[in-house]
Design an enzyme around this catalytic site. Structure first.
Site, short mmCIF file in Angstrom:
data_model
loop_
_atom_site.label_atom_id
_atom_site.label_comp_id
_atom_site.label_asym_id
_atom_site.label_seq_id
_atom_site.Cartn_x
_atom_site.Cartn_y
_atom_site.Cartn_z
N CYS A 112 0.27 8.65 7.71
CA CYS A 112 -0.63 7.67 7.05
C CYS A 112 -1.27 6.70 8.03
O CYS A 112 -2.26 6.04 7.70
CB CYS A 112 0.11 6.92 5.96
SG CYS A 112 0.66 7.97 4.63
N HIS A 254 -3.79 0.50 4.35
CA HIS A 254 -3.46 1.85 3.87
C HIS A 254 -3.15 1.79 2.38
O HIS A 254 -2.36 0.95 1.93
CB HIS A 254 -2.26 2.38 4.66
CG HIS A 254 -1.73 3.66 4.08
ND1 HIS A 254 -2.54 4.75 3.89
CD2 HIS A 254 -0.50 4.00 3.62
CE1 HIS A 254 -1.82 5.72 3.36
NE2 HIS A 254 -0.59 5.30 3.18
N ASN A 284 -2.60 7.72 -2.89
CA ASN A 284 -2.36 7.64 -1.45
C ASN A 284 -2.89 8.93 -0.81
O ASN A 284 -2.34 10.00 -1.05
CB ASN A 284 -0.85 7.47 -1.21
CG ASN A 284 -0.49 7.36 0.26
OD1 ASN A 284 -1.30 7.66 1.14
ND2 ASN A 284 0.73 6.94 0.54
#
Ligand code: ACO
Length: 333
Positions: A112, A254, A284
């Protein structure tokens, strides 16, 4: 004045197939209300069976090149945790499909945090004069590695891609990447992993067990680590570039959980209205998360030319990274 990598183009895509919370609650022991309140996610997108990360990366890359008004670049850096194949890297195929010729192209694996790592690699190539222009892409077909039975992860992730073009210019140009802060803590690697399929398991000579091939995450512990490192790393990059926290107009974190974004804002003392939220629409998307959020915020008018912007990401590795830039005038792809 000195040479800098300047943001010159932006593009993002998600695959058309939508998966709503309601659809997930029909096959898993979960509810729309739990997902909304615990994560902020309303829906996510998924590739069709047979679809892959490169398909999304090419589409986002095309848009970013168009937005920059360029037909080619000197380098492609692709951040992904879901390459089309374990080997080779996916970036060369993306460069070829974009018609970019025999340029260098490689993948960055920082899950990520991958997009911020890839941005720093692109900026480094420009600083070292090995490139004048770089296409940096974050792309994931993350739904392909999720255990459909695991309600702890299946509800969180989605697919998508975002890309930016960097070009060499002066460091006082709007869009110049002003600084980075990067870090990792491999002692906590097991908090986010795919246990099987790598050399540790394959050196035993057996193919991976199907159960070892799914993505796993210890959500509660990851949450704490994410808040700690995203807030510390943002603070560190702002100190490096000499921007008082109060002068930051937008923080683009993020997009894992809206509660993480709000906790990071609170720890930094930044009004939570300044935190860009896009996870409600896409979940996500790992390495694609920050460029997708940038494109959405630019389109919604939340990112304006002249805004001071902090990017901050955290994920598997553990790895984290932050960057600071003044938002430029951009044609969105
Ligand atoms: N539906 C209903 N209940 C659920 C679900 C679900 N989908 N998932 C978990 N629960 C239950 C748990 O079983 C637990 O029940 P119990 O209290 O009876 O044991 C309860 O809800 C609370 O579970 P927690 O795991 O503590 O839930 P939490 O509030 O922490 O939310 C979540 C879980 C959303 C995963 C959160 O921890 C999170 O967002 N973590 C961070 C994720 C992240 O930042 N990832 C970034 C990196 S990922 C990467 O690098 C690829």
């Amino acid at each position: 004045m000195s040479r800098a990598a300047v943001l010159a183009g932006l593009g993002a895509v998600v695959p058309p197939r939508e998966i709503t919370n309601q659809m997930l609650s029909e096959r898993l022991d979960t509810t729309d209300a739990w997902i909304r309140t615990r994560t902020g996610i309303l829906k996510r997108h998924a590739v069709e069976p047979g679809g892959a990360t490169s398909d999304l990366a090419v589409a986002a890359g095309e848009k970013a090149l168009k937005s920059a008004g360029l037909a080619t670049v000197d380098l492609v850096v692709l951040a992904t945790a879901t390459p089309d194949h374990p080997l080779p890297g996916t970036a060369p195929a993306v460069a070829a499909r974009l018609g970019l010729g025999h340029i260098p192209a490689f993948d960055v694996a920082a899950v990520c945090a991958g997009f911020v790592y890839a941005l720093s690699v692109g900026a480094g190539a420009i600083a070292a004069r090995t490139a004048e222009t770089v296409l940096v892409i974050g792309a994931e077909a993350f739904t392909s590695i999720l255990n459909p039975q695991d309600r702890g992860t299946a509800i969180l992730f989605g697919d998508g891609a975002g890309a930016v073009v960097l070009r060499a210019d002066e460091d006082d140009e709007p869009g110049a990447l002003a600084g980075f802060d990067l870090g990792s803590d491999g002692s906590l690697a097991e908090l986010i992993s795919i246990p099987g399929g790598g050399s540790r398991q394959r050196s035993g000579g057996l193919p991976p067990d199907q159960d070892d091939s799914w993505f796993t995450m210890q959500g509660r512990e990851v949450f704490t680590q994410a808040v700690t490192h995203m807030s510390r790393s943002t603070k560190a990059v702002l100190e490096k570039v000499g921007w008082p926290v109060a002068t930051v107009d937008r923080i683009v974190g993020h997009q894992a959980n809206v509660r993480i974004l709000h906790s990071v804002s609170e720890l930094l003392g930044i009004d939570k209205e300044r935190a860009v939220v896009h996870l409600d629409q896409v979940g996500n998307t790992s390495a694609a998360s920050i460029p997708l959020a940038l494109a959405a915020a630019a389109e919604r008018g939340e990112l304006l030319a002249g805004h001071r912007v902090a990017l901050t990401a955290f994920g598997g590795g553990l790895a984290w990274g932050s960057a600071a830039l003044v938002w430029p005038e951009l044609a969105t792809g």
